[in-house]
Design an enzyme around this catalytic site. Structure first.
Site, short mmCIF file in Angstrom:
data_model
loop_
_atom_site.label_atom_id
_atom_site.label_comp_id
_atom_site.label_asym_id
_atom_site.label_seq_id
_atom_site.Cartn_x
_atom_site.Cartn_y
_atom_site.Cartn_z
N ASP A 91 -1.58 24.08 -10.93
CA ASP A 91 -2.92 24.42 -10.41
C ASP A 91 -2.73 25.97 -9.70
OD1 ASP A 91 -5.50 24.62 -9.66
OD2 ASP A 91 -5.43 23.23 -8.20
N ASP A 272 -5.53 14.05 -11.80
CA ASP A 272 -4.58 14.41 -10.84
C ASP A 272 -5.06 14.09 -9.58
OD1 ASP A 272 -5.79 16.90 -10.54
OD2 ASP A 272 -4.42 16.87 -8.97
N CYS A 310 2.24 -6.41 -10.84
CA CYS A 310 2.71 -5.11 -10.95
C CYS A 310 4.45 -5.28 -10.97
CB CYS A 310 2.57 -4.28 -9.46
SG CYS A 310 3.25 -2.62 -9.64
N CYS A 312 6.56 -2.71 -10.26
CA CYS A 312 7.15 -1.28 -9.70
C CYS A 312 8.40 -1.89 -8.78
CB CYS A 312 6.19 -0.83 -8.72
SG CYS A 312 5.99 -1.45 -7.27
N CYS A 315 6.97 -4.30 -5.87
CA CYS A 315 6.32 -5.29 -5.92
C CYS A 315 7.17 -6.38 -6.85
CB CYS A 315 5.17 -5.35 -6.92
SG CYS A 315 3.77 -4.47 -6.23
N HIS A 341 4.50 2.26 -5.47
CA HIS A 341 3.58 1.30 -6.11
C HIS A 341 2.16 1.77 -6.45
CE1 HIS A 341 0.94 -2.02 -6.46
NE2 HIS A 341 0.16 -1.47 -5.69
ZN LIG Z 1 3.62 -2.48 -7.33
#
Ligand SMILES: [Zn+2]
Length: 381
Positions: A91, A272, A310, A312, A315, A341
């Site tokens: 940016d 974004d 999820c 990730c 999780c 997450h």
């Molecule tokens: Zn997660």
């Protein structure tokens, strides 16, 4: 061709495509995590790759002040400096100059401001910002623009939009005059469509910008800055109608889950926002059932993950009770895991949108997702 954009499927206004850059391809629609200071806060590049992030942001204003864009240039550019070999977008700092810096003086030449870090005096012009963004070396660089509050009246919105278009012409000339840096791949300059919440100003801006060149892609700026949601949605539809269909559109600074879904529904390809990491550091997580504050007492003994669907690193391994404990005791692992997450959540949300567009089921996917996301208002953080 160094940059290209191929639309694979459309479903209503929604599009699924591939944006190719010198550092690789980006599947769209895509959420780009924000690494303002050349780091996505609390996450390392391997985390971002594991989350499925394909393109990230950095910020010219912040990196100009610290550590200095000339230093980044001398150390081989942003990709090497932050060890991220996929696409990067910078940016221009227009937003930060108008939101963070103090004692601004705006003139036709540019903006004089004091740094929010140490009060030192700086001047940003279209020419100086193009030099900064060349030094940083991102794949996509944004023009320097005049940013105004979301609810600005038509006179102020027209003034800022027309100045931004004049500054765009200066950005183009400045780039042509800059000596190239050896060994660097080409960069694509994205213009920014301004015009506040005034449809005719937005359409006029698109026409003026489109008449100035064959752009690789377009930024849509000045939204999600205090205006009402229906105004943002209305403006996105008029901009979608006006922009060339075969170029990617990047909706700047918009990144709450519901905004992503509604943006995709209106022809946006790239997003974004600092929201996933900022909210993660505040203890708030996105789930398919809405936002949840991990600090709530009800999670004290919860053995369940944040989101069972999820995969990730938070999780897959940790319970809500453990994550709550990390937050209550101010452990830095908590900030990191919730940021991880939330980035996963938005990247995965866009993967779901791409699959729905490919299958031609985007309308029902969007309806089901929205119904579920807003179904448990009692847990909204
Ligand atoms: Zn997660």
């Amino acid at each position: 061709m160094t940059f290209s954009f191929a639309i694979e499927n459309t479903d209503g206004r929604a599009r699924r495509g591939v944006f190719t850059t010198p550092h690789g391809a980006v599947e769209t629609p895509m959420f780009m995590p924000v690494g303002t200071l050349a780091t996505v806060k609390a996450l390392d590049p391997d985390d971002l790759t594991a989350a499925g992030a394909q393109m990230i942001l950095a910020n010219a204003y912040h990196l100009h002040l610290r550590p200095g864009d000339d230093l980044v240039r001398d150390l081989g550019g942003l990709h090497r400096f932050m060890h991220w070999d996929r696409p990067i977008l910078t940016d221009s700092g227009g937003f930060q100059v108008f939101s963070l810096a103090t004692l601004r003086t705006v003139s036709e030449d540019g903006v004089e401001f004091r740094s929010h870090v140490d009060g030192s005096l700086h001047v940003f012009t279209p020419e100086s910002v193009m030099a900064i963004e060349q030094n940083l070396g991102a794949d996509v660089i944004m023009q320097f623009d005049h940013v105004i509050p979301g609810q600005s009246d038509e006179t102020a919105a027209r003034d800022a939009s027309e100045r931004s278009i004049r500054w765009l012409a200066r950005c183009v000339s400045a780039r042509e005059a800059l000596p190239p840096i050896d060994g660097r791949p080409p960069q694509a300059l994205f213009p920014i469509v301004q015009g506040g919440i005034h449809e005719h100003l937005r359409v006029e801006a698109v026409r003026a910008i489109a008449g100035m060149g064959d752009w690789v892609g377009f930024g849509i700026g000045g939204l999600s800055v205090g205006e009402a949601k229906p105004d943002m949605y209305r403006i996105l539809e008029s901009v979608d109608d006006a922009l060339p269909a075969n170029r990617p559109r990047y909706l700047m600074g918009v990144g709450f889950p519901e905004d992503l879904v509604e943006g995709v529904a209106r022809g946006v390809d790239l997003f974004d926002c600092v929201a996933p990491t900022r909210m993660g550091r505040n203890g708030t997580v996105f789930t398919p059932d809405g936002r949840v504050n991990i600090k709530r007492a009800e999670f004290r003994r919860s053995d369940a993950p944040i989101d069972p669907s999820c995969n990730c690193g938070a999780c897959a391994r940790f319970s809500r009770a453990y994550l709550r404990h990390l937050f209550v005791t101010d452990e830095i692992l908590g900030l990191r895991l919730l940021s991880l997450h939330n980035v996963h959540f938005l990247v995965r949300l866009m993967r779901g949108a791409r699959e729905a567009i490919r299958a031609g089921t985007f309308a029902s996917w969007r309806r089901d997702w929205t119904e579920r996301y807003h179904s448990r208002t009692s847990t909204t953080a």
